[in-house]
Write an enzyme that holds these catalytic residues in place. Sequence first.
Site, PDB file in Angstrom:
ATOM      1  CB  VAL A  29      -9.672  -2.577  -3.337  1.00 21.39           C
ATOM      2  CG1 VAL A  29     -10.536  -1.344  -3.578  1.00 21.39           C
ATOM      3  CG2 VAL A  29      -8.199  -2.229  -3.554  1.00 21.39           C
ATOM      4  CD  GLN A  88     -13.643 -13.699 -11.155  1.00 27.07           C
ATOM      5  OE1 GLN A  88     -14.504 -13.505 -12.000  1.00 27.07           O
ATOM      6  NE2 GLN A  88     -12.382 -13.369 -11.343  1.00 27.07           N
ATOM      7  CG  HIS A 137       5.240  -7.365 -11.257  1.00 32.60           C
ATOM      8  ND1 HIS A 137       6.356  -6.613 -11.492  1.00 32.60           N
ATOM      9  CD2 HIS A 137       5.232  -7.631  -9.932  1.00 32.60           C
ATOM     10  CE1 HIS A 137       6.987  -6.435 -10.347  1.00 32.60           C
ATOM     11  NE2 HIS A 137       6.335  -7.048  -9.391  1.00 32.60           N
ATOM     12  CE1 TYR A 155       8.335  -6.772  -5.085  1.00 29.36           C
ATOM     13  CE2 TYR A 155       8.304  -5.548  -7.133  1.00 29.36           C
ATOM     14  CZ  TYR A 155       7.783  -6.538  -6.320  1.00 29.36           C
ATOM     15  OH  TYR A 155       6.730  -7.296  -6.752  1.00 29.36           O
ATOM     16  CD1 TRP A 196      -0.801  -0.560  -7.373  1.00 26.43           C
ATOM     17  CD2 TRP A 196       1.221  -0.391  -6.443  1.00 26.43           C
ATOM     18  NE1 TRP A 196       0.110  -0.406  -8.374  1.00 26.43           N
ATOM     19  CE2 TRP A 196       1.363  -0.306  -7.846  1.00 26.43           C
ATOM     20  CE3 TRP A 196       2.367  -0.311  -5.650  1.00 26.43           C
ATOM     21  CZ2 TRP A 196       2.608  -0.140  -8.467  1.00 26.43           C
ATOM     22  CZ3 TRP A 196       3.609  -0.142  -6.272  1.00 26.43           C
ATOM     23  CH2 TRP A 196       3.722  -0.067  -7.662  1.00 26.43           C
ATOM     24  CG  ASP A 235     -10.004  28.725  -9.628  1.00 26.23           C
ATOM     25  OD1 ASP A 235      -9.601  27.738 -10.259  1.00 26.23           O
ATOM     26  OD2 ASP A 235      -9.391  29.801  -9.584  1.00 26.23           O
ATOM     27  CB  THR A 247     -14.564  33.299 -15.556  1.00 22.59           C
ATOM     28  OG1 THR A 247     -14.393  32.687 -16.833  1.00 22.59           O
ATOM     29  CG2 THR A 247     -13.241  33.775 -15.016  1.00 22.59           C
ATOM     30  N   GLY A 260      -9.964  25.550 -16.839  1.00 21.31           N
ATOM     31  CA  GLY A 260      -8.729  25.034 -17.430  1.00 21.31           C
ATOM     32  C   GLY A 260      -8.959  23.728 -18.172  1.00 21.31           C
ATOM     33  CE1 TYR A 304     -12.549  30.911 -24.739  1.00 24.59           C
ATOM     34  CE2 TYR A 304     -12.698  33.237 -24.152  1.00 24.59           C
ATOM     35  CZ  TYR A 304     -12.320  31.941 -23.841  1.00 24.59           C
ATOM     36  OH  TYR A 304     -11.695  31.672 -22.646  1.00 24.59           O
TER      37      TYR A 304
HETATM   38  P1  FAD Z   1      -7.850  -8.111  -6.424  1.00 25.25           P
HETATM   39  O1  FAD Z   1      -7.122  -8.631  -5.279  1.00 25.25           O
HETATM   40  O2  FAD Z   1      -7.453  -8.614  -7.771  1.00 25.25           O
HETATM   41  O3  FAD Z   1      -9.372  -8.351  -6.189  1.00 25.25           O
HETATM   42  C1  FAD Z   1     -10.322  -8.168  -7.211  1.00 25.25           C
HETATM   43  C2  FAD Z   1     -11.347  -9.240  -6.999  1.00 25.25           C
HETATM   44  O4  FAD Z   1     -12.422  -9.056  -7.887  1.00 25.25           O
HETATM   45  C3  FAD Z   1     -10.790 -10.617  -7.281  1.00 25.25           C
HETATM   46  O5  FAD Z   1     -10.870 -11.382  -6.107  1.00 25.25           O
HETATM   47  C4  FAD Z   1     -11.702 -11.164  -8.362  1.00 25.25           C
HETATM   48  O6  FAD Z   1     -11.954 -12.534  -8.218  1.00 25.25           O
HETATM   49  C5  FAD Z   1     -12.954 -10.326  -8.204  1.00 25.25           C
HETATM   50  N1  FAD Z   1     -13.733 -10.193  -9.424  1.00 25.25           N
HETATM   51  C6  FAD Z   1     -13.372  -9.620 -10.579  1.00 25.25           C
HETATM   52  N2  FAD Z   1     -14.367  -9.662 -11.463  1.00 25.25           N
HETATM   53  C7  FAD Z   1     -15.408 -10.289 -10.849  1.00 25.25           C
HETATM   54  C8  FAD Z   1     -16.710 -10.622 -11.250  1.00 25.25           C
HETATM   55  N3  FAD Z   1     -17.167 -10.315 -12.461  1.00 25.25           N
HETATM   56  N4  FAD Z   1     -17.504 -11.239 -10.355  1.00 25.25           N
HETATM   57  C9  FAD Z   1     -17.071 -11.540  -9.107  1.00 25.25           C
HETATM   58  N5  FAD Z   1     -15.819 -11.261  -8.688  1.00 25.25           N
HETATM   59  C10 FAD Z   1     -15.003 -10.620  -9.545  1.00 25.25           C
HETATM   60  N6  FAD Z   1       0.965  -4.012  -4.295  1.00 25.25           N
HETATM   61  C11 FAD Z   1       1.632  -3.387  -3.317  1.00 25.25           C
HETATM   62  O7  FAD Z   1       1.123  -2.448  -2.729  1.00 25.25           O
HETATM   63  N7  FAD Z   1       2.860  -3.776  -2.949  1.00 25.25           N
HETATM   64  C12 FAD Z   1       3.475  -4.806  -3.575  1.00 25.25           C
HETATM   65  O8  FAD Z   1       4.584  -5.161  -3.217  1.00 25.25           O
HETATM   66  C13 FAD Z   1       2.820  -5.466  -4.626  1.00 25.25           C
HETATM   67  N8  FAD Z   1       3.434  -6.429  -5.318  1.00 25.25           N
HETATM   68  C14 FAD Z   1       2.713  -7.162  -6.211  1.00 25.25           C
HETATM   69  C15 FAD Z   1       3.304  -8.273  -6.791  1.00 25.25           C
HETATM   70  C16 FAD Z   1       2.568  -9.105  -7.575  1.00 25.25           C
HETATM   71  C17 FAD Z   1       3.219 -10.300  -8.177  1.00 25.25           C
HETATM   72  C18 FAD Z   1       1.205  -8.806  -7.833  1.00 25.25           C
HETATM   73  C19 FAD Z   1       0.358  -9.717  -8.642  1.00 25.25           C
HETATM   74  C20 FAD Z   1       0.640  -7.664  -7.295  1.00 25.25           C
HETATM   75  C21 FAD Z   1       1.386  -6.830  -6.512  1.00 25.25           C
HETATM   76  N9  FAD Z   1       0.856  -5.676  -5.952  1.00 25.25           N
HETATM   77  C22 FAD Z   1       1.520  -5.027  -4.964  1.00 25.25           C
HETATM   78  C23 FAD Z   1      -0.411  -5.116  -6.433  1.00 25.25           C
HETATM   79  C24 FAD Z   1      -1.556  -5.472  -5.524  1.00 25.25           C
HETATM   80  O9  FAD Z   1      -1.509  -6.814  -5.231  1.00 25.25           O
HETATM   81  C25 FAD Z   1      -2.874  -5.151  -6.158  1.00 25.25           C
HETATM   82  O10 FAD Z   1      -2.841  -3.894  -6.759  1.00 25.25           O
HETATM   83  C26 FAD Z   1      -3.993  -5.207  -5.138  1.00 25.25           C
HETATM   84  O11 FAD Z   1      -3.940  -6.426  -4.461  1.00 25.25           O
HETATM   85  C27 FAD Z   1      -5.327  -5.061  -5.809  1.00 25.25           C
HETATM   86  O12 FAD Z   1      -6.345  -5.301  -4.896  1.00 25.25           O
HETATM   87  P2  FAD Z   1      -7.841  -5.421  -5.413  1.00 25.25           P
HETATM   88  O13 FAD Z   1      -8.684  -5.797  -4.294  1.00 25.25           O
HETATM   89  O14 FAD Z   1      -8.182  -4.188  -6.170  1.00 25.25           O
HETATM   90  O15 FAD Z   1      -7.773  -6.532  -6.521  1.00 25.25           O
END
Ligand code: FAD
Length: 813
Positions: A15, A36, A226, A258, A349, A538, A540, A554, A642
């Site tokens: 992300v 980190q 998970h 899955y 995700w 939307d 009033t 709402g 009201y």
């Molecule tokens: P992350 O990849 O967790 O990245 C967040 C980052 O923030 C980390 O690198 C962390 O080190 C950093 N961070 C946090 N706090 C700090 C801080 N204070 N300072 C510096 N760095 C920090 N998703 C799917 O779509 N399909 C799937 O099949 C799927 N299967 C999954 C199976 C497993 C076993 C797991 C664990 C996850 C799965 N997911 C799946 C979910 C998906 O992996 C995550 O929702 C997605 O990768 C999240 O991405 P992200 O970048 O938000 O989080």
Amino acid sequence: MQDQARLVIVGAGIVGCSAAYHLAKLGWRDILVLDQGPLFETGGSTSHAPGLIFQTNGSRLMCQMAQYTVHLLRELTYRDTPCFYEVGSVEVAATPERVTDLYRRQGWATAYGLEAQIISPVEVKRMIPIINEDVVLAGYHVPSDGDARGWYAAAALAHQAMAAGGVAFQGETKVLGLLVEKGRVTGVMTDRGRVTCETVLLCTNIWGPVLGDKLGLPLPLYAVEHQYLISQPLPELAQDRERFVTHPILRHQDKRMYFRQHGDAYGVGSYCHEPRLVSPYTLKKSAIHPFTPGDFDEAHEATNRLLPALKGRKYVTQFNGMFAFTIDGYPVLGESQTTKGVWSAIGIWVTHSGGAGKTIAELMSYGTTEWDIREASIHRFHAHHTTPSYVALRCAQQYREVYDIIHPLQQMENPRHLRLSPYHERLVAQQGVFFENSGWEVAQWYEANERLLVEFSGRIPKRTGWAAKNWSPIQGAEHLATRERVGLFNLTQFTKIEVRGPGALAFLNYMAANQVDQPVGKVVYTALLNQAGGIKADLTITRTGEEQFLVLTGAGGGPHDLAWLRQHAPTDGSVTIEDVTSRYAAVGLWGPLAREVLARVTPDDVGNEAFPYFTARPLTIDSIPAYALRLSYAGELGWEIYAPMEMGLRLWDLLWEAGQPSGLVAVGAGAFNSLRLEKGYRAWGSDIHTEYNPYEAGLGWAIRLKKGDFLGRDALLKVREQGIRRQLCCLTLTEPGAVLLGKEPILAGEKLLGYVTSSDFGYSVGQQIVYGYLPVAYAVPGTQVEVQYFRGRHTATVYHEPLFDAIMQRLKN
Ligand code: FAD
């Protein structure tokens, strides 16, 4: 390390990298992304995700974000390796209920422009030869789904962002806190020193609440463990040893599991265990916890039955990975209301990471987004939504229900009874069947009204199966009793906002598309638009004093609208915005006999001349100093009334007693919906939202382009110049007894025209009413189209709207 940047992104998972990529594309420079962990296999969820991308989703936003992710990832490579394998997906049904639900999913996919088919067990077997087709009753196939290499995709996006220039990534740097001055972020403190910046974007996923809490920014999500396992090599797949994945990714939702192929091995993911929530405060750097074998027993059995090739095989990799579950399953996107310059993109995700990155970048750059992000907005939460006990309960439930078949009107069971109207006991006495709305208990219908069926049942079509769930014919009876006599509606859940001060008029007139500069006591229906002319709200607006206004909206839209108003309010102290929802009880008294009922309890003149339509004024009801607005979303003569919250019970009792000679009954939210649809009143969130402008939505009558500047005006001028291409239409179904519940695709042959934004039976007009946007060429009364409902299709005809009381005779006299 760099000690200054314009923007710091915390988190270099998929992300954070997607956000950096999209921001760079929109021209942002001087971005520093900190993580980190080591880059780009940081230890976060992305590093451990098997990366299955199933795009189908009941939410149009989530489906749009997933489709965009596929579109983005399919072009990416990292280390000369593709980041996405478009092998398709198969969801199998092992129960008749699931087979039916696969058709509903196919309807969503069609409605949202995603190709998908229902396939036979034989076809499933052809695609996944190691499957036991005896378990399978049917399959659902999406050819463009597939598998992403999570952290490879993150790395590829990061490299493209860096190539654009002005984006730097720094690993092994933990952000310890954010620096804030006068309500604005000024930097971040890391374990390697301070970085000053103007803006911070939190892409910290499961760690999200840790930095959020320090700022008083509640981010309601939990890390949930998970289970994921990878088998030893399977002789059946020996030919695929050197390949990443060739079989379609697979879901067995009846068992909450899955699967995906890993070359000559198979991966198994399971939600088939009680949720294991992990506090963000106990997390270390890795999103992995040890495997808990006891949690896998049921899943193990189901795996062996579905994929016999795995029976007796060892799992060479097994772990409990963690990823984020929010209270409602949607991401948390947007800017903090309390600290300017702090943004969030968490709870996402891999599947939605491309779309979420695009969306947050648009929001940070323009304040508007291509897609309606209402469901994922950081501004959707009510105060109770972010309390620790609520967050824990709801996140766990999201995990449990991740693959459940959820009826669109299914109600949460826990927590309930959080917000009660002061006359709640009276609603219970009427045997209210309560639905939850923003924490409020709101009756959908009242079982005590069953007696009305003797009179009205001939006008209420029977329902069976899916359409009959969470529905009662009593809704129809309450609807007809309102139209023929008078109903008392509970409206205490409405959001009430007071806007006051010397700058209030100018401010609201800038925010609203209609003319708010009205005499005291005038009510105005208006849209609030965003810069692109999309409908943000939307509501009033009633002028209650020279410098005072009551904004009514709402329950669900309330937090969004409050945030929108606050975000744009002048900072010079000339405008005060206060949420006064908890201060007032509210009821609706509507129906042709409403006036005679009200006249029995007030000494004030409530005749048409003294109290005309769309006006408001203080009204004494017995000893209650009430405030009444003469309008009706039900399309009947009547008032919203009201009163101080502590007098709400008395208000209800007085009206109830006064109403008995006129046949007054309590009316629930179910009837309210069918009443408003007959009148063509739009519902925010389904019929109207930011993707549509007021001209498309048929709300051009409430726009005052000549009043001077207002938010969204320039965009509307362009729309007027260019014309519209689609229009919200009213249709009715031809086939008697046919029912729709919303989100179904509207088609001309195989051509997708739009989707159903609202549908309900109009008990007064005797028709199943359907609303949806159609291309203007089809938006012509008499045009016939089709609507897909599960396996079948219904014919629908475009009608002039509204279907009921088009000349407003009932409302205005
Ligand atoms: P992350 O990849 O967790 O990245 C967040 C980052 O923030 C980390 O690198 C962390 O080190 C950093 N961070 C946090 N706090 C700090 C801080 N204070 N300072 C510096 N760095 C920090 N998703 C799917 O779509 N399909 C799937 O099949 C799927 N299967 C999954 C199976 C497993 C076993 C797991 C664990 C996850 C799965 N997911 C799946 C979910 C998906 O992996 C995550 O929702 C997605 O990768 C999240 O991405 P992200 O970048 O938000 O989080």
